[in-house]
Scaffold this motif. Structure first.
Motif, PDB file in Angstrom:
ATOM      1  N   THR A  69      -6.369  -5.665  47.019  1.00 33.93           N
ATOM      2  CA  THR A  69      -5.865  -6.844  46.327  1.00 33.93           C
ATOM      3  C   THR A  69      -4.556  -6.539  45.607  1.00 33.93           C
ATOM      4  O   THR A  69      -3.660  -7.383  45.539  1.00 33.93           O
ATOM      5  N   TRP A  70      -4.448  -5.325  45.042  1.00 31.04           N
ATOM      6  CA  TRP A  70      -3.192  -4.938  44.394  1.00 31.04           C
ATOM      7  C   TRP A  70      -2.050  -4.986  45.405  1.00 31.04           C
ATOM      8  O   TRP A  70      -0.983  -5.528  45.131  1.00 31.04           O
ATOM      9  N   ASP A  71      -2.272  -4.429  46.583  1.00 36.95           N
ATOM     10  CA  ASP A  71      -1.237  -4.430  47.611  1.00 36.95           C
ATOM     11  C   ASP A  71      -0.874  -5.852  48.014  1.00 36.95           C
ATOM     12  O   ASP A  71       0.304  -6.174  48.225  1.00 36.95           O
ATOM     13  N   LEU A  72      -1.881  -6.707  48.118  1.00 33.47           N
ATOM     14  CA  LEU A  72      -1.624  -8.096  48.479  1.00 33.47           C
ATOM     15  C   LEU A  72      -0.821  -8.799  47.389  1.00 33.47           C
ATOM     16  O   LEU A  72       0.165  -9.490  47.676  1.00 33.47           O
ATOM     17  N   ALA A  73      -1.223  -8.612  46.137  1.00 36.31           N
ATOM     18  CA  ALA A  73      -0.503  -9.254  45.040  1.00 36.31           C
ATOM     19  C   ALA A  73       0.941  -8.770  44.985  1.00 36.31           C
ATOM     20  O   ALA A  73       1.858  -9.546  44.703  1.00 36.31           O
ATOM     21  N   CYS A  74       1.144  -7.488  45.261  1.00 33.51           N
ATOM     22  CA  CYS A  74       2.498  -6.944  45.268  1.00 33.51           C
ATOM     23  C   CYS A  74       3.353  -7.635  46.322  1.00 33.51           C
ATOM     24  O   CYS A  74       4.519  -7.953  46.085  1.00 33.51           O
ATOM     25  N   SER A  75       2.774  -7.892  47.480  1.00 35.21           N
ATOM     26  CA  SER A  75       3.535  -8.510  48.554  1.00 35.21           C
ATOM     27  C   SER A  75       3.811  -9.985  48.315  1.00 35.21           C
ATOM     28  O   SER A  75       4.765 -10.544  48.859  1.00 35.21           O
ATOM     29  N   LEU A  76       2.993 -10.625  47.476  1.00 37.64           N
ATOM     30  CA  LEU A  76       3.113 -12.067  47.267  1.00 37.64           C
ATOM     31  C   LEU A  76       3.838 -12.451  45.988  1.00 37.64           C
ATOM     32  O   LEU A  76       4.237 -13.611  45.831  1.00 37.64           O
ATOM     33  N   GLN A  77       4.028 -11.502  45.061  1.00 35.63           N
ATOM     34  CA  GLN A  77       4.458 -11.881  43.723  1.00 35.63           C
ATOM     35  C   GLN A  77       5.810 -12.588  43.702  1.00 35.63           C
ATOM     36  O   GLN A  77       6.047 -13.454  42.864  1.00 35.63           O
ATOM     37  N   GLY A  78       6.690 -12.244  44.631  1.00 33.74           N
ATOM     38  CA  GLY A  78       7.995 -12.885  44.626  1.00 33.74           C
ATOM     39  C   GLY A  78       7.940 -14.383  44.831  1.00 33.74           C
ATOM     40  O   GLY A  78       8.813 -15.122  44.358  1.00 33.74           O
ATOM     41  N   ARG A  79       6.891 -14.840  45.525  1.00 30.05           N
ATOM     42  CA  ARG A  79       6.767 -16.272  45.786  1.00 30.05           C
ATOM     43  C   ARG A  79       6.477 -17.044  44.508  1.00 30.05           C
ATOM     44  O   ARG A  79       6.750 -18.245  44.438  1.00 30.05           O
ATOM     45  N   MET A  80       5.921 -16.377  43.499  1.00 27.85           N
ATOM     46  CA  MET A  80       5.711 -17.053  42.218  1.00 27.85           C
ATOM     47  C   MET A  80       7.048 -17.475  41.621  1.00 27.85           C
ATOM     48  O   MET A  80       7.176 -18.568  41.077  1.00 27.85           O
ATOM     49  N   PHE A  81       8.020 -16.589  41.713  1.00 29.80           N
ATOM     50  CA  PHE A  81       9.338 -16.896  41.159  1.00 29.80           C
ATOM     51  C   PHE A  81       9.977 -18.064  41.909  1.00 29.80           C
ATOM     52  O   PHE A  81      10.634 -18.911  41.318  1.00 29.80           O
ATOM     53  N   GLU A  82       9.801 -18.092  43.226  1.00 25.39           N
ATOM     54  CA  GLU A  82      10.415 -19.142  44.029  1.00 25.39           C
ATOM     55  C   GLU A  82       9.917 -20.520  43.626  1.00 25.39           C
ATOM     56  O   GLU A  82      10.701 -21.448  43.405  1.00 25.39           O
ATOM     57  N   VAL A  83       8.604 -20.661  43.530  1.00 20.66           N
ATOM     58  CA  VAL A  83       8.053 -21.980  43.204  1.00 20.66           C
ATOM     59  C   VAL A  83       8.337 -22.335  41.760  1.00 20.66           C
ATOM     60  O   VAL A  83       8.549 -23.501  41.420  1.00 20.66           O
ATOM     61  N   ALA A  84       8.383 -21.328  40.881  1.00 28.23           N
ATOM     62  CA  ALA A  84       8.651 -21.602  39.474  1.00 28.23           C
ATOM     63  C   ALA A  84      10.073 -22.101  39.274  1.00 28.23           C
ATOM     64  O   ALA A  84      10.330 -22.942  38.413  1.00 28.23           O
ATOM     65  N   ALA A  85      11.006 -21.597  40.061  1.00 24.28           N
ATOM     66  CA  ALA A  85      12.390 -22.040  39.933  1.00 24.28           C
ATOM     67  C   ALA A  85      12.515 -23.521  40.233  1.00 24.28           C
ATOM     68  O   ALA A  85      13.312 -24.237  39.629  1.00 24.28           O
ATOM     69  N   LYS A  86      11.686 -24.003  41.159  1.00 27.19           N
ATOM     70  CA  LYS A  86      11.709 -25.421  41.498  1.00 27.19           C
ATOM     71  C   LYS A  86      10.999 -26.260  40.443  1.00 27.19           C
ATOM     72  O   LYS A  86      11.329 -27.417  40.231  1.00 27.19           O
ATOM     73  N   GLY A  87       9.995 -25.645  39.778  1.00 23.75           N
ATOM     74  CA  GLY A  87       9.190 -26.413  38.840  1.00 23.75           C
ATOM     75  C   GLY A  87       9.675 -26.379  37.412  1.00 23.75           C
ATOM     76  O   GLY A  87       9.169 -27.107  36.558  1.00 23.75           O
ATOM     77  N   SER A  88      10.677 -25.561  37.118  1.00 22.47           N
ATOM     78  CA  SER A  88      11.150 -25.411  35.752  1.00 22.47           C
ATOM     79  C   SER A  88      11.837 -26.664  35.246  1.00 22.47           C
ATOM     80  O   SER A  88      12.635 -27.282  35.940  1.00 22.47           O
ATOM     81  N   GLU A  89      11.546 -27.034  33.987  1.00 22.99           N
ATOM     82  CA  GLU A  89      12.177 -28.218  33.405  1.00 22.99           C
ATOM     83  C   GLU A  89      13.675 -28.025  33.242  1.00 22.99           C
ATOM     84  O   GLU A  89      14.460 -28.956  33.365  1.00 22.99           O
ATOM     85  N   SER A  90      14.116 -26.800  32.935  1.00 23.37           N
ATOM     86  CA  SER A  90      15.528 -26.584  32.647  1.00 23.37           C
ATOM     87  C   SER A  90      16.240 -25.793  33.728  1.00 23.37           C
ATOM     88  O   SER A  90      17.404 -25.471  33.588  1.00 23.37           O
TER      89      SER A  90
END
Length: 249
Positions: A60-81
């Motif tokens: 799971t650690w390896d999987l989370a490491c491979s996926l974590q960048g996608r959190m930033f991508e979606v957050a950039a679209k969802g940010s109010e500012s």
């Protein structure tokens, strides 16, 4: 966890995770957090990203490491500012080791740190994670945290009390469970309920399931419920998290 002893920031380098996990090796990075450039003033959201790094968690650690960048991508679209997301990695493993990174605003830096950490046997330390989230929220604005794990080996009442404190502060907990351990499920569901967050299961053999859950949590951290609702149109998993949050109220 103190700022002096428990804040670690890693840098991508050509060393293996096993090498990086030798005694004292991670400690060499503890001062790196102080040398990072400050986050941009427009940063809209912060997310504590906590993982169980005991021995059973390596896949799971390896999987989370491979996926974590996608959190930033979606957050950039969802940010109010438009400021995106800052993520702080928290992990526990071994004999009482529980550490937190500095706030990272770039996927590469977070992946570099995660790539240098190997899982080790030990007991869960979820209470320490919740205390850290509470203490961190006293210093910086914090809307949500993620915890990814598969077990709970602590006093459920202590966890419930800490989760209740976070709920009173308005900090949502997104608790993602691998497997079907009933003890963990009860504790994780209680943490989600008391924080007003959500508990969901995922299968490490199906990476898309964890990806969608992380994307949803990141959207909430960056833009609140409105950002999650926008993402829900693209993902049944996000719709399920929203329904879980509504059901826990």
């Amino acid at each position: 966890m103190s700022d002096k002893n428990d804040r670690a920031v890693g840098r991508a380098a050509g060393r293996s995770a096993a090498e990086a996990s030798r005694p004292g090796e991670i400690d060499r990075f503890l001062g790196a957090a102080r040398r990072l450039a400050p986050l941009a003033a427009g940063t809209a959201g912060r997310l504590v990203f906590a993982l169980d790094a005991t021995m059973s968690r390596q896949p799971t650690w390896d999987l989370a490491c491979s996926l974590q960048g996608r959190m930033f991508e979606v957050a950039a679209k969802g940010s109010e500012s438009g400021g995106g997301l800052a993520v702080q990695l928290v992990y526990f493993r071994g004999l009482g080791e529980c550490r937190a990174s500095g706030w990272v605003g770039e996927p590469g830096r977070l992946k570099g740190l995660m790539g240098r950490i190997a899982c080790e046997g030990g007991q869960t330390q979820i209470a320490r994670v919740l205390r850290h989230v509470r203490d961190e929220a006293r210093r910086v604005p914090l809307r949500a945290f993620v915890f990814v794990g598969d077990a709970m080996e602590e006093d459920a009442d202590v966890l419930a009390g800490l989760a209740g404190e976070l709920g009173l502060r308005g900090i949502r907990g997104f608790v993602f469970q691998e497997g079907n351990d009933p003890v963990a499920a009860r504790a994780f569901a209680a943490i989600a309920r008391l924080t007003g967050g959500a508990h969901a299961r995922f299968d490490v053999s199906a990476p898309a399931s964890l990806l969608e859950l992380l994307r949803a949590a990141a959207a909430y951290a960056a833009g609140g419920r409105a950002a999650m609702l926008r993402l829900a149109g693209e993902s049944p998993a996000v719709k399920g998290l929203i329904a879980a949050m509504d059901g826990e109220r």
